[in-house]
Motif scaffolding. Structure first.
Motif, PDB file in Angstrom:
ATOM      1  N   UNK A 474      42.017  43.709  76.245  1.00  0.00           N
ATOM      2  CA  UNK A 474      42.252  42.336  76.724  1.00  0.00           C
ATOM      3  C   UNK A 474      42.606  42.357  78.208  1.00  0.00           C
ATOM      4  N   UNK A 475      43.454  43.290  78.595  1.00  0.00           N
ATOM      5  CA  UNK A 475      43.882  43.376  79.997  1.00  0.00           C
ATOM      6  C   UNK A 475      42.710  43.695  80.912  1.00  0.00           C
ATOM      7  N   UNK A 476      41.737  44.471  80.409  1.00  0.00           N
ATOM      8  CA  UNK A 476      40.551  44.801  81.211  1.00  0.00           C
ATOM      9  C   UNK A 476      39.492  43.701  81.179  1.00  0.00           C
ATOM     10  N   UNK A 477      39.748  42.624  80.450  1.00  0.00           N
ATOM     11  CA  UNK A 477      38.784  41.515  80.396  1.00  0.00           C
ATOM     12  C   UNK A 477      37.521  41.844  79.628  1.00  0.00           C
ATOM     13  N   UNK A 523      40.969  36.084  74.396  1.00  0.00           N
ATOM     14  CA  UNK A 523      40.891  36.721  73.083  1.00  0.00           C
ATOM     15  C   UNK A 523      40.777  35.642  72.026  1.00  0.00           C
ATOM     16  N   UNK A 524      39.895  35.877  71.056  1.00  0.00           N
ATOM     17  CA  UNK A 524      39.706  34.916  69.964  1.00  0.00           C
ATOM     18  C   UNK A 524      39.660  35.677  68.654  1.00  0.00           C
ATOM     19  N   UNK A 525      40.348  35.176  67.646  1.00  0.00           N
ATOM     20  CA  UNK A 525      40.390  35.839  66.345  1.00  0.00           C
ATOM     21  C   UNK A 525      39.995  34.878  65.233  1.00  0.00           C
ATOM     22  N   UNK A 526      39.535  35.442  64.121  1.00  0.00           N
ATOM     23  CA  UNK A 526      39.193  34.625  62.952  1.00  0.00           C
ATOM     24  C   UNK A 526      39.273  35.485  61.700  1.00  0.00           C
ATOM     25  N   UNK A 527      39.598  34.870  60.588  1.00  0.00           N
ATOM     26  CA  UNK A 527      39.548  35.511  59.278  1.00  0.00           C
ATOM     27  C   UNK A 527      38.302  35.009  58.569  1.00  0.00           C
ATOM     28  N   UNK A 528      37.555  35.926  57.948  1.00  0.00           N
ATOM     29  CA  UNK A 528      36.284  35.573  57.314  1.00  0.00           C
ATOM     30  C   UNK A 528      36.273  36.095  55.879  1.00  0.00           C
ATOM     31  N   UNK A 541      31.427  33.323  68.507  1.00  0.00           N
ATOM     32  CA  UNK A 541      31.502  34.534  69.336  1.00  0.00           C
ATOM     33  C   UNK A 541      30.370  34.600  70.348  1.00  0.00           C
ATOM     34  N   UNK A 542      29.201  34.148  69.956  1.00  0.00           N
ATOM     35  CA  UNK A 542      28.043  34.211  70.843  1.00  0.00           C
ATOM     36  C   UNK A 542      27.867  32.934  71.648  1.00  0.00           C
ATOM     37  N   UNK A 543      28.739  31.952  71.402  1.00  0.00           N
ATOM     38  CA  UNK A 543      28.681  30.684  72.122  1.00  0.00           C
ATOM     39  C   UNK A 543      29.910  30.456  72.967  1.00  0.00           C
ATOM     40  N   UNK A 546      31.825  33.657  74.157  1.00  0.00           N
ATOM     41  CA  UNK A 546      30.975  34.797  74.533  1.00  0.00           C
ATOM     42  C   UNK A 546      31.591  35.674  75.604  1.00  0.00           C
ATOM     43  N   UNK A 547      32.568  35.173  76.347  1.00  0.00           N
ATOM     44  CA  UNK A 547      33.220  35.965  77.389  1.00  0.00           C
ATOM     45  C   UNK A 547      34.599  36.469  76.968  1.00  0.00           C
ATOM     46  N   UNK A 548      34.915  36.361  75.679  1.00  0.00           N
ATOM     47  CA  UNK A 548      36.228  36.769  75.173  1.00  0.00           C
ATOM     48  C   UNK A 548      36.115  38.017  74.315  1.00  0.00           C
ATOM     49  N   UNK A 549      37.236  38.717  74.186  1.00  0.00           N
ATOM     50  CA  UNK A 549      37.343  39.737  73.154  1.00  0.00           C
ATOM     51  C   UNK A 549      37.462  38.992  71.828  1.00  0.00           C
ATOM     52  N   UNK A 550      36.560  39.290  70.899  1.00  0.00           N
ATOM     53  CA  UNK A 550      36.536  38.588  69.614  1.00  0.00           C
ATOM     54  C   UNK A 550      36.875  39.567  68.488  1.00  0.00           C
TER      55      UNK A 550
END
Length: 583
Positions: A474-477, A523-528, A541-543, A546-550
């Motif tokens: 996350x820190x490294x983007x 950063x973005x998280x989800x439970x599936x 994630x692809x929309x 798209x620029x976040x750690x997912x």
């Protein structure tokens, strides 16, 4: 100015004006020259001054990791993408922590430079006991440990020898494609010395050249062997990388017409979009029809293989020595016949390509018998997500701008079945098989290959070993996608030998990552739990993200494994627990 010099003259030595270069600056420039523009580190009092010089180098990016093990894994992942990786730790307490990752890099033929901040030069040979050690005045313990997992070691406690020791260790690591250990006394990096004056001589590695007569003899003998068989095949292995022979391998495939397969440990090193590519050869757990084609061939060319109990599925490969040509980075062995040394792989493959008669018999046989694998059963609306459905969607995400990092365990088995598009990266630590490797390796690979979006598939058991360095990603983007597959334990070990020790404490994995994120960075998280939730998460994630750690936590049943793991596990179990031979 004169007064200042007079005041300090009794305490600070005065050096000639030309001697302004330092060991620290020299090392920083060398790392930039060899392509290691990112360095993974954990600070400790013995390496702090050295870290100052690395920070001061404008073309170098120092990345602090949460622990030494992950710094080593990150250097491993970086080396896979960039050709060399570097980690910097402190003496003994840091060195012995990073050594597992260095051993893994050694087993996988990766040039990782492990730099350690060592004791003050004045402490050597004094019978003093230092902190961060095991309490003995012998400072060689760390060196002796690293001697078994590195190809070169340099203990720099004298500036007169520093230049030569450092350049020699780096050169050997790059030539042999193995890790090197460099210890630098903590009081040396900032002292000017004449050997570092002016601009350093550019780093240069002389190319390795085959023994021409041995090369010609090896090619002639191999061509004679292969031109007189009916249905030969080629199988690529993991040492293709160390030998830098991937392009030469393709030249041989193009010229010969033979079908090409890849060993599981070599996946990602052989182009799977090639028209002659048939799949992964892994004995009883090969991809569809590949095992039959390879094992029924009357000749097989193995290029850079490593045969161990895992890659041989418990020593069950149906391969016969008298049909095999083994091409290693600098040795060629022809069936039960001669072995030719000082023959480098790329030279050999290119020369052989010009001598072989085209023979597509085995490829035509494969195409004749091949039946495409069936699609997974369609999931019902609220049915819990199955692993085969997950990997069907991951397959659809792959293109030339992605790379896959496969953790050991069932994630590795499912990733093996992915068909890699052109330029799609793939990494897997099969030889060493250290659980948790993928977290640090993902950090390092993504830092090196910024043009790709990394997709990491990690089991919950493995993630618990090395989870902390999500924070460094996350820190490294970084914009990596991590699929955390939560099935409640060590599934691969369950299939080898089950017991209560294979069940782990369940975490709220997305909650953990959210806490690490702490509102800083993207950063973005989800439970599936279902296919519809997975589809929605992939779209996000692809929309929008798209620029976040997912980080996606996937819930699956504890016994939802690939059929290959079931077969492999039973065979490896049989090999592990076979009784002692009679004495």
């Amino acid at each position: 100015m004169e007064a200042a010099n007079h005041i300090n003259s009794t305490r600070v030595p005065i050096y000639p004006a030309y001697s302004t270069g330092t060991l620290g600056r020299h090392l920083a420039r060398r790392l930039v020259e060899i392509g290691a523009t990112d360095v993974f580190s954990v600070p400790g009092d013995f390496n702090l001054t050295l870290l100052d010089h690395l920070v001061a180098e404008p073309e170098l990016n120092l990345i602090g990791c949460c622990n030494e093990l992950n710094a080593g894994y990150a250097a491993d992942g970086y080396a896979r993408a960039k050709g060399v990786g570097v980690c910097v730790v402190t003496f003994t307490v840091g060195g012995l922590s990073v050594i597992n990752a260095i051993a893994g890099a050694y087993s996988e033929n990766l040039p990782v430079i492990c730099i350690v901040g060592g004791p003050n030069t004045n402490d050597f040979g004094t019978n003093r006991i230092l902190h961060h050690t095991i309490g003995l005045p012998d400072f060689s313990q760390e060196l002796r440990c690293f001697q078994t997992v590195t190809c070169a070691q340099a203990v720099v406690n004298n500036l007169d020898e520093a230049h030569e020791l450092i350049d020699t260790a780096i050169s050997i690591a790059l030539k042999e494609s193995k890790p090197a250990y460099i210890s630098i006394s903590c009081n040396l990096p900032s002292i000017p010395h004449s050997t570092f004056a002016g601009e350093p001589v550019p780093f240069f590695l002389a190319p390795m050249v085959s023994n021409q007569l041995a090369l010609e003899a090896a090619v002639e003998a191999t061509a004679e062997f292969l031109n007189n068989v009916v249905k030969p095949v080629i199988v690529g292995g993991p040492k293709l990388r160390a030998a830098k022979a991937q392009k030469a391998f393709v030249e041989l495939a193009d010229a010969s017409g033979y079908p090409i397969a890849v060993m599981p440990s070599g996946k990602g090193l052989v182009p799977e979009h090639h028209p002659h590519f048939i799949g992964t050869y892994w004995g009883a757990v090969s991809t569809s029809f590949v095992g039959e084609i390879v094992e029924s061939a009357d000749a097989y060319v193995f290029v850079g293989p490593i045969f161990n109990d895992y890659s041989s599925v418990g020593y069950s490969l149906l391969i016969k020595k008298e049909k095999a040509i083994m091409v290693q980075p600098n040795v060629v062995t022809i069936a039960n016949g001669p072995t030719f040394g000082y023959v480098y792989m790329a030279d050999f493959l290119r020369a052989l390509a010009k001598k072989l008669k085209e023979n597509s018999t085995a490829l035509e046989n494969y195409r004749r018998i091949f039946v495409p694998p069936g699609n997974p059963l369609k999931s019902k609306k609220y049915e819990p997500l199955r692993v085969n459905i997950l990997f069907k969607h991951i397959q659809e995400m792959l293109d030339g701008d992605t790379a896959v990092i496969a953790e050991n365990g069932d994630s590795g088995f499912n990733c093996q079945k992915l068909r890699l598009p052109e330029n799609c990266g793939y990494e897997f630590q099969m030889q060493y098989g250290s659980i948790g490797w993928s977290v640090g390796a993902t950090l390092g690979y993504a830092q090196a290959a910024k043009n790709k979006r990394v997709i990491a598939c990690i089991g919950d058991g493995s993630f618990q070993v090395t989870a902390q360095d999500i924070s460094t990603m996350i820190r490294c983007g970084q914009r990596t996608i991590i699929f955390l597959i939560n099935n409640g334990g060590y599934t691969a070990e369950v299939e080898i030998h089950d017991g209560p020790y294979n069940v782990i404490k369940n975490w709220d994995y997305t909650g953990l990552v959210d806490a690490i994120h702490n509102g800083e960075g993207k950063c973005w998280t989800a439970k599936v739990k279902t296919e519809s939730e997975l589809t929605e998460a992939i779209a996000t994630m692809t929309g929008a993200q798209k620029d976040s750690l997912c980080f996606i936590e996937i819930f699956v049943h504890k016994h939802d494994t690939s059929k290959e793991l079931l077969e492999w596990g039973s065979r490896v179990s049989a090999a592990n627990f076979r009784p002692p031979n009679p004495q």
